[in-house]
Scaffold this active site. Sequence first.
Site, PDB file in Angstrom:
ATOM      1  N   LYS A  34      45.321  49.322  56.365  1.00  9.05           N
ATOM      2  CA  LYS A  34      46.239  48.252  56.769  1.00  9.05           C
ATOM      3  C   LYS A  34      47.172  48.717  57.888  1.00  9.05           C
ATOM      4  CE  LYS A  34      49.801  49.253  53.293  1.00  9.05           C
ATOM      5  NZ  LYS A  34      50.842  49.671  54.241  1.00  9.05           N
ATOM      6  N   LYS A  63      52.885  52.227  50.447  1.00  8.33           N
ATOM      7  CA  LYS A  63      52.771  52.874  51.763  1.00  8.33           C
ATOM      8  C   LYS A  63      53.612  52.124  52.798  1.00  8.33           C
ATOM      9  CE  LYS A  63      49.694  55.849  50.244  1.00  8.33           C
ATOM     10  NZ  LYS A  63      50.054  55.776  48.830  1.00  8.33           N
ATOM     11  N   ASP A  64      53.974  52.835  53.860  1.00 11.49           N
ATOM     12  CA  ASP A  64      54.849  52.292  54.895  1.00 11.49           C
ATOM     13  C   ASP A  64      54.293  51.014  55.517  1.00 11.49           C
ATOM     14  OD1 ASP A  64      54.984  55.381  54.848  1.00 11.49           O
ATOM     15  OD2 ASP A  64      56.895  54.791  55.739  1.00 11.49           O
ATOM     16  N   LYS A  65      55.231  50.141  55.938  1.00 13.63           N
ATOM     17  CA  LYS A  65      54.837  48.915  56.635  1.00 13.63           C
ATOM     18  C   LYS A  65      54.519  49.206  58.097  1.00 13.63           C
ATOM     19  CE  LYS A  65      56.577  44.469  58.265  1.00 13.63           C
ATOM     20  NZ  LYS A  65      57.733  43.566  58.375  1.00 13.63           N
TER      21      LYS A  65
END
Length: 330
Positions: A34, A63-65
């Site tokens: 993503k 998880k980080d955006k």
Amino acid sequence: MYKIKQLSEDFVVKEIITPRVVRKDGFLLYWMHKKEYTTSRAVHAIARALKIPPKFIGYAGNKDKNAVTQQLISVKGVPRKRVDDVSIKDIQLEYEGVSDSPISLGDHEGNSFEIIVRNIAKKDYDRMVHNKDRVPNFFGEQRFSKNNAEVGKLLVKKQFRKAAEILKKGSGEQEKKIKHYLEENKNDHVGAIRTIPKKTLRLYVHAYQSKLWNQTAEQLLKKKHSSLSQMTNIKVPIIGFGTDLKDKQVKETISRIMKKEKISKRDFIIKQIPELSAEGGERYLFTEPRNLDIGVLEDDEMNKKKKKVLLRFILPKGSYATVVVKYLLA
């Protein structure tokens, strides 16, 4: 000031997990790739595409955006072909196999990172090369978002009306649900809060616990006069109803923080929403990046007259790469 995540591609995260693959029916396993999605938002998007509840999709960690990330998810209740046919911009699903158990929070071992640090000078690079030491294991800023810790404290303090007022601000689906619920049930703020998925609600309480842990660690580090490499890597409590304070200095530090916050350990028992009750735990004071590789200094094409460098390293689950970068440049 250095810059990270100037581009999503500057921050690449790959989850380290050993999937239990079997040769029978069970939970479908997919690698979820993503970009510019939080894990929760990506999972909800996939669930909508498959027309299943989000709780049918399991994952090991958030998880980080603002990054390019790869992590394993499990999906139940749908045939493989339907998952293979899912098409969502900036989300790709790569089939891994079948497991007899779902992926759950904490199942992963850690994460590997490739991070481009931009807008630096030669002196910053030299600091990085010489700062290859262990790092205080602070929770990173992305743990807190805008109001996460504030809402978490309100939930712990049983101030559900104030929490609901904050949570309903905005125009997203979650906010609309809360507003609609309160229109139908004016004073049922607990019910309004319960319209939010349990996983999301727990994040608020965990964010407040993380804030308290950061304050504790910061005060403990201030009291130490030796270098970081010489300090004992103790386990520092994450405050909850089951917290056992044995170390005298840690106990004094946490007692002061709790007094200032006007909370007690018993406050973390939330009878109105029992699933939010938080027992607490422990977390090492330091983390140590493994296989740390600091690349060569290069011209930064995005920042005039500045340099950039590629960092590679591995962290155990729960540790934050943004904190590592900050301390490398301290």
